[in-house]
Motif scaffolding. Structure first.
Motif, mmCIF file in Angstrom:
data_model
loop_
_atom_site.group_PDB
_atom_site.id
_atom_site.type_symbol
_atom_site.label_atom_id
_atom_site.label_comp_id
_atom_site.label_asym_id
_atom_site.label_seq_id
_atom_site.Cartn_x
_atom_site.Cartn_y
_atom_site.Cartn_z
ATOM 1 N N LYS A 1 35.628 70.300 42.073
ATOM 2 C CA LYS A 1 34.222 70.533 41.793
ATOM 3 C C LYS A 1 33.624 69.563 40.763
ATOM 4 O O LYS A 1 32.414 69.508 40.585
ATOM 5 C CB LYS A 1 34.069 71.976 41.296
ATOM 6 C CG LYS A 1 32.665 72.415 41.045
ATOM 7 C CD LYS A 1 32.629 73.856 40.560
ATOM 8 C CE LYS A 1 31.219 74.198 40.107
ATOM 9 N NZ LYS A 1 31.133 75.514 39.527
ATOM 10 N N TRP A 2 34.457 68.798 40.083
ATOM 11 C CA TRP A 2 34.015 68.003 38.947
ATOM 12 C C TRP A 2 34.220 66.507 39.171
ATOM 13 O O TRP A 2 35.260 66.098 39.682
ATOM 14 C CB TRP A 2 34.756 68.452 37.690
ATOM 15 C CG TRP A 2 34.641 69.917 37.459
ATOM 16 C CD1 TRP A 2 35.552 70.870 37.804
ATOM 17 C CD2 TRP A 2 33.532 70.613 36.901
ATOM 18 N NE1 TRP A 2 35.087 72.110 37.470
ATOM 19 C CE2 TRP A 2 33.844 71.987 36.904
ATOM 20 C CE3 TRP A 2 32.313 70.213 36.369
ATOM 21 C CZ2 TRP A 2 32.988 72.952 36.417
ATOM 22 C CZ3 TRP A 2 31.446 71.176 35.882
ATOM 23 C CH2 TRP A 2 31.789 72.524 35.903
ATOM 24 N N VAL A 3 33.239 65.695 38.744
ATOM 25 C CA VAL A 3 33.324 64.248 38.914
ATOM 26 C C VAL A 3 32.946 63.524 37.620
ATOM 27 O O VAL A 3 32.325 64.102 36.731
ATOM 28 C CB VAL A 3 32.407 63.736 40.052
ATOM 29 C CG1 VAL A 3 32.793 64.333 41.380
ATOM 30 C CG2 VAL A 3 30.949 63.979 39.748
ATOM 31 N N ALA A 4 33.311 62.264 37.570
ATOM 32 C CA ALA A 4 32.892 61.374 36.496
ATOM 33 C C ALA A 4 32.400 60.082 37.131
ATOM 34 O O ALA A 4 32.927 59.640 38.153
ATOM 35 C CB ALA A 4 34.043 61.088 35.546
ATOM 36 N N CYS A 5 31.371 59.478 36.525
ATOM 37 C CA CYS A 5 30.817 58.213 37.002
ATOM 38 C C CYS A 5 30.773 57.231 35.848
ATOM 39 O O CYS A 5 30.463 57.612 34.713
ATOM 40 C CB CYS A 5 29.393 58.414 37.533
ATOM 41 S SG CYS A 5 29.236 59.630 38.849
ATOM 42 N N TRP A 6 31.056 55.967 36.140
ATOM 43 C CA TRP A 6 31.019 54.952 35.093
ATOM 44 C C TRP A 6 30.532 53.626 35.661
ATOM 45 O O TRP A 6 30.459 53.417 36.863
ATOM 46 C CB TRP A 6 32.376 54.807 34.412
ATOM 47 C CG TRP A 6 33.512 54.388 35.304
ATOM 48 C CD1 TRP A 6 33.971 53.122 35.514
ATOM 49 C CD2 TRP A 6 34.351 55.248 36.088
ATOM 50 N NE1 TRP A 6 35.032 53.133 36.377
ATOM 51 C CE2 TRP A 6 35.294 54.428 36.742
ATOM 52 C CE3 TRP A 6 34.402 56.621 36.296
ATOM 53 C CZ2 TRP A 6 36.264 54.948 37.588
ATOM 54 C CZ3 TRP A 6 35.364 57.130 37.139
ATOM 55 C CH2 TRP A 6 36.285 56.298 37.773
ATOM 56 N N TYR A 7 30.197 52.731 34.735
ATOM 57 C CA TYR A 7 29.572 51.459 35.049
ATOM 58 C C TYR A 7 30.284 50.363 34.262
ATOM 59 O O TYR A 7 30.631 50.564 33.093
ATOM 60 C CB TYR A 7 28.093 51.540 34.648
ATOM 61 C CG TYR A 7 27.301 50.295 34.876
ATOM 62 C CD1 TYR A 7 26.864 49.956 36.144
ATOM 63 C CD2 TYR A 7 26.964 49.451 33.823
ATOM 64 C CE1 TYR A 7 26.129 48.806 36.358
ATOM 65 C CE2 TYR A 7 26.219 48.307 34.028
ATOM 66 C CZ TYR A 7 25.810 47.987 35.298
ATOM 67 O OH TYR A 7 25.084 46.851 35.514
ATOM 68 N N ASN A 8 30.481 49.224 34.902
ATOM 69 C CA ASN A 8 31.085 48.064 34.244
ATOM 70 C C ASN A 8 30.304 46.827 34.655
ATOM 71 O O ASN A 8 30.404 46.380 35.790
ATOM 72 C CB ASN A 8 32.557 47.944 34.634
ATOM 73 C CG ASN A 8 33.207 46.710 34.080
ATOM 74 O OD1 ASN A 8 33.644 45.858 34.833
ATOM 75 N ND2 ASN A 8 33.300 46.604 32.782
ATOM 76 N N GLU A 9 29.520 46.290 33.742
ATOM 77 C CA GLU A 9 28.631 45.177 34.079
ATOM 78 C C GLU A 9 29.360 43.837 34.112
ATOM 79 O O GLU A 9 29.962 43.429 33.123
ATOM 80 C CB GLU A 9 27.472 45.096 33.081
ATOM 81 C CG GLU A 9 26.447 44.067 33.474
ATOM 82 C CD GLU A 9 25.182 44.166 32.647
ATOM 83 O OE1 GLU A 9 24.436 43.185 32.651
ATOM 84 O OE2 GLU A 9 24.956 45.195 32.012
ATOM 85 N N ASN A 10 29.291 43.185 35.249
ATOM 86 C CA ASN A 10 29.813 41.828 35.427
ATOM 87 C C ASN A 10 31.221 41.629 34.880
ATOM 88 O O ASN A 10 31.502 40.641 34.214
ATOM 89 C CB ASN A 10 28.862 40.814 34.791
ATOM 90 C CG ASN A 10 27.494 40.855 35.420
ATOM 91 O OD1 ASN A 10 27.354 41.090 36.615
ATOM 92 N ND2 ASN A 10 26.471 40.648 34.625
#
Length: 87
Positions: free
Chosen positions: A60-69
């Motif tokens: 039921k649970w998620v995580a989202c992340w971002y890594n620029e270039n």
């Protein structure tokens, strides 16, 4: 070694997650710091767009992340229920 930033909104709401999910998120952050943004060993890992990723912390649970270039900085911008995930 990568630097992982966690958005204020995630930090503010982290106490609302079940304790086991908080622990799993902490483990994910450790993995991101040590190994970088591509974490294919995590359940349902996938890309969400250019330089954006997500995985399941539990069904039921998620995580989202971002890594620029391909920088050494990773930003966790969401951790919570799948129903409210920003994708």
């Amino acid at each position: 070694m990568y630097k992982v930033n966690i958005k204020k909104s995630v930090l503010k709401n982290i106490h609302k997650l079940p304790k086991d999910i908080q622990f799993t998120l902490d483990t994910l952050v450790d993995d991101l710091m040590e190994k970088g943004p591509i974490r294919k060993e995590w359940p349902n890992f996938s890309t969400l767009g250019k330089n954006e990723y997500h995985c399941h912390l539990a069904y039921k649970w998620v995580a989202c992340w971002y890594n620029e270039n391909d920088s050494i900085t990773i930003e966790v911008y969401y951790a919570g229920s799948r129903e409210n995930a920003p994708y």
